[in-house]
Design a protein around this motif. Structure first.
Motif, PDB file in Angstrom:
ATOM      1  N   ARG A 128      29.508  15.128  -8.971  1.00 55.90           N
ATOM      2  CA  ARG A 128      28.792  16.069  -9.048  1.00 55.90           C
ATOM      3  C   ARG A 128      28.436  16.454  -9.895  1.00 55.90           C
ATOM      4  NH1 ARG A 128      34.734  15.332  -9.087  1.00 55.90           N
ATOM      5  NH2 ARG A 128      35.256  17.378  -9.869  1.00 55.90           N
ATOM      6  N   ALA A 135      26.491   5.248  -7.440  1.00 58.03           N
ATOM      7  CA  ALA A 135      26.891   5.410  -6.390  1.00 58.03           C
ATOM      8  C   ALA A 135      28.855   4.808  -6.132  1.00 58.03           C
ATOM      9  CB  ALA A 135      26.073   6.009  -4.846  1.00 58.03           C
ATOM     10  N   LEU A 170      18.374  12.180  -7.297  1.00 60.48           N
ATOM     11  CA  LEU A 170      19.788  12.508  -7.794  1.00 60.48           C
ATOM     12  C   LEU A 170      19.736  14.675  -7.628  1.00 60.48           C
ATOM     13  CD1 LEU A 170      20.380  10.452 -11.069  1.00 60.48           C
ATOM     14  CD2 LEU A 170      21.430  10.358  -8.767  1.00 60.48           C
ATOM     15  N   LEU A 217      25.346  15.591  -1.026  1.00 59.12           N
ATOM     16  CA  LEU A 217      26.421  14.836  -1.261  1.00 59.12           C
ATOM     17  C   LEU A 217      26.972  14.213  -0.193  1.00 59.12           C
ATOM     18  CD1 LEU A 217      27.434  14.930  -3.921  1.00 59.12           C
ATOM     19  CD2 LEU A 217      29.167  17.049  -3.578  1.00 59.12           C
ATOM     20  N   TRP A 241      26.558  10.654  -0.848  1.00 60.30           N
ATOM     21  CA  TRP A 241      26.793  10.016  -1.696  1.00 60.30           C
ATOM     22  C   TRP A 241      27.820   8.905  -1.232  1.00 60.30           C
ATOM     23  CZ3 TRP A 241      23.470   9.259  -5.468  1.00 60.30           C
ATOM     24  CH2 TRP A 241      24.618   8.656  -6.538  1.00 60.30           C
ATOM     25  N   LEU A 248      19.888  14.733  -3.634  1.00 67.26           N
ATOM     26  CA  LEU A 248      21.422  13.991  -3.367  1.00 67.26           C
ATOM     27  C   LEU A 248      22.353  14.714  -3.225  1.00 67.26           C
ATOM     28  CD1 LEU A 248      21.086  10.316  -3.727  1.00 67.26           C
ATOM     29  CD2 LEU A 248      20.437  11.027  -1.367  1.00 67.26           C
ATOM     30  N   LEU A 249      22.591  15.031  -4.868  1.00 68.10           N
ATOM     31  CA  LEU A 249      23.449  15.843  -5.297  1.00 68.10           C
ATOM     32  C   LEU A 249      23.697  17.065  -5.331  1.00 68.10           C
ATOM     33  CD1 LEU A 249      24.477  13.979  -9.037  1.00 68.10           C
ATOM     34  CD2 LEU A 249      25.515  13.321  -6.841  1.00 68.10           C
TER      35      LEU A 249
END
Length: 404
Positions: A378, A371, A249, A257, A260, A252-253
Motif C-alpha cells: 500500500r 502483487a 501502480l 487497492l 491488488w 492500482l494502489l
C-alpha cells in the motif's frame, strides 16, 4: 461533406494527474490550436483515429518538411527526422524490417525464462531492504533497463543509472537546458555508433549484432538512421515501459487497492488487467500524436484539407462509447475482462509499436509477481503528494513510497 470553419478551440492546459481521468470529449474532427500554438484538426473517435493511423494519406515524414510547423518539442528524440517513427513508405519499411526480423512476439516469449528470475531477484532485494521503500528506482526503472541492456549486449557499457540519465535528455521537455540536451545526445550517439562499429567487426549473440546483420542484408539504411534506431531502442524501452508500470501502480494502489491481491493470485488475470492498464492510462501529458494530411481526406463527415496537421487523441478514442463500455465513475470498466476492441494505445497500421510484446510481458510479470510477493502492499501517502517526472512524451512518479 463539409469543411468546419468554426472558431478554433485552444487546448492550453496539460493533463494533470490522475491524467487517465482527463479525456477530451469524443466527437467529429474539429479545428483546434495545440498547446504549442500550432493549428490542427483534432480526431477523437475510435474509428477515425484508426483510419488516421493506417491511411497512407496521413504522413509522419511530411511533418518535417521545411514549410510545416514542427510538432511538439523539436529537441526531443521523438521529433528527430531520422527516427523510425518519422519515416513513411519504403524508408520506414526498411528500418522496421531490421527490428521485425529479431524482435518478434515468438522471440519475446522465449525471453520470459530469464526475465522472470530477474523480476524475482529485484523483488528479493526490495523485500530484504524492508519497508518503507520506494518502488521506482530499485524496481520499476531497474527492470526494463536491465532487460534491454542484457538483450542488446550493453552490460558493462551502460547501466540503468546511465540509461535513466540519457533518457531524460533524449526525451527532454522545455525545462532542460538546450546545450545540455545537445551535449548528452551527441555523446550518446557517438557511444552507440562505436558499439555498432564494434559489432560489425566482432558480432555476438545480442540484439545489436542481430540488428546490424539485418541492416546489412536489407541494405539502403543511412548510417544516421541506424545510429538513431540503436539509441532510441534502449531509451524508449526503458522510459516508456517504466512509465507504464509506474503510472499503473499509482492507479492500482491509489484507486483500486481491492484488486491488488487478485493480480497476484492469477497470471491470466494479470494479463487481462495489463491490457486495460495500457489502454486507459496515457504515458504522459503529450496527449496528441500528429500526422500531416498530404491531400484532402474525408473523415467523419468533415473534409480535412491537404496540408493540415492532424492531432490524434488516442485516450479519447479509448473511451469512445460506440466501441467501449465505460462510465465516468469507472472509466476502466471491468479490470479483468477483455477489451471490447483492440487498443490503439500502442498505435495501429505501419507504425504499430515494435516493442509491444516486450512492454506487455514486462508489465504482466512485474505487476503479477509484485502483487503475489506483497499482497498487502500500500502507499504510505496520498496520490496528491506524488512528485512527477516530466518529459516530452511521458509523465511518471519520481518516487512511489510504499509499505507492506
Amino acid at each position: 461533406m463539409s469543411s468546419v470553419t468554426d472558431p478554433e478551440t485552444v487546448l492550453d492546459q496539460p493533463l494533470r494527474p490522475p491524467h487517465h481521468r482527463t479525456v477530451l470529449p469524443v466527437g467529429p474532427p474539429r479545428h483546434i490550436v495545440q498547446p504549442n500554438g500550432t493549428p490542427a484538426w483534432l480526431v477523437t473517435k475510435y474509428h477515425h483515429v484508426r483510419q488516421v493511423l493506417t491511411d497512407p494519406r496521413f504522413s509522419r515524414a511530411q511533418l518535417y518538411s521545411s514549410d510545416v510547423a514542427q510538432p511538439g518539442n523539436a529537441r526531443s528524440a521523438v521529433n528527430d527526422p531520422d527516427a523510425i517513427v518519422n519515416q513513411d513508405g519504403t524508408d520506414h519499411l526498411r528500418l522496421r524490417r531490421i527490428v521485425q526480423e529479431t524482435f518478434t512476439p515468438r522471440a519475446v516469449a522465449r525471453w520470459r525464462v530469464w526475465i522472470a528470475p530477474l523480476v524475482d531477484e529485484l523483488l528479493d532485494d526490495l523485500e530484504q531492504a524492508g519497508p518503507p521503500a520506494d518502488l521506482i528506482a530499485p524496481y520499476v526503472h531497474a527492470l526494463p533497463s536491465d532487460v534491454i541492456c542484457r538483450l542488446m549486449g550493453l552490460e558493462g557499457i551502460i547501466d540503468r543509472e546511465y540509461l535513466a540519465r540519457v533518457a531524460r535528455y533524449m526525451l527532454a521537455d522545455e525545462t532542460v537546458p538546450t546545450q545540455k540536451v545537445e551535449q548528452v545526445r551527441a555523446e550518446y550517439s557517438q557511444l552507440m555508433a562505436d558499439v555498432i562499429a564494434e559489432r560489425r567487426e566482432r558480432p555476438g549473440d545480442d540484439l545489436v549484432s542481430d540488428l546490424v546483420r539485418a541492416a546489412e542484408r536489407i541494405g539502403g539504411i543511412p548510417e544516421a538512421q541506424l545510429v538513431h534506431l540503436m539509441c532510441s531502442l534502449p531509451t524508449a524501452a526503458a522510459d516508456s515501459t517504466a512509465s507504464a508500470i509506474g503510472n499503473s501502480l499509482v492507479y492500482l494502489l491509489g484507486e483500486r487497492l481491492d484488486t491488488w491481491p487478485r493480480l497476484g493470485a492469477s497470471l491470466q488475470e494479470a494479463e487481462l488487467a495489463t491490457e486495460r492498464l495500457i489502454h486507459h492510462i496515457p504515458l504522459g501529458d503529450g496527449e496528441f500524436f500528429t500526422r500531416y494530411a498530404v491531400e484532402d481526406v474525408a473523415l467523419g463527415g468533415v473534409t480535412i484539407p491537404g496540408g493540415s496537421t492532424v492531432a490524434i487523441a488516442r485516450s479519447s478514442a479509448g473511451r469512445d462509447p460506440e466501441v467501449y463500455r465505460t462510465t465516468p465513475d469507472e472509466p476502466f470498466g471491468d479490470l479483468f475482462s477483455p477489451l471490447e476492441a483492440p487498443t490503439l494505445a500502442l498505435g495501429a497500421g505501419p507504425h504499430y509499436c515494435l516493442g509491444a510484446p516486450l512492454v506487455r510481458l514486462l508489465m504482466q510479470l512485474s505487476l503479477h509477481r509484485l502483487a503475489a510477493r506483497l499482497p498487502g502492499l500500500r502507499l504510505t501517502g496520498p496520490v496528491e503528494a506524488i512528485e512527477w517526472r516530466l518529459g516530452s512524451t511521458t509523465r511518471s512518479p519520481r518516487r512511489l513510497e510504499v509499505t507492506w
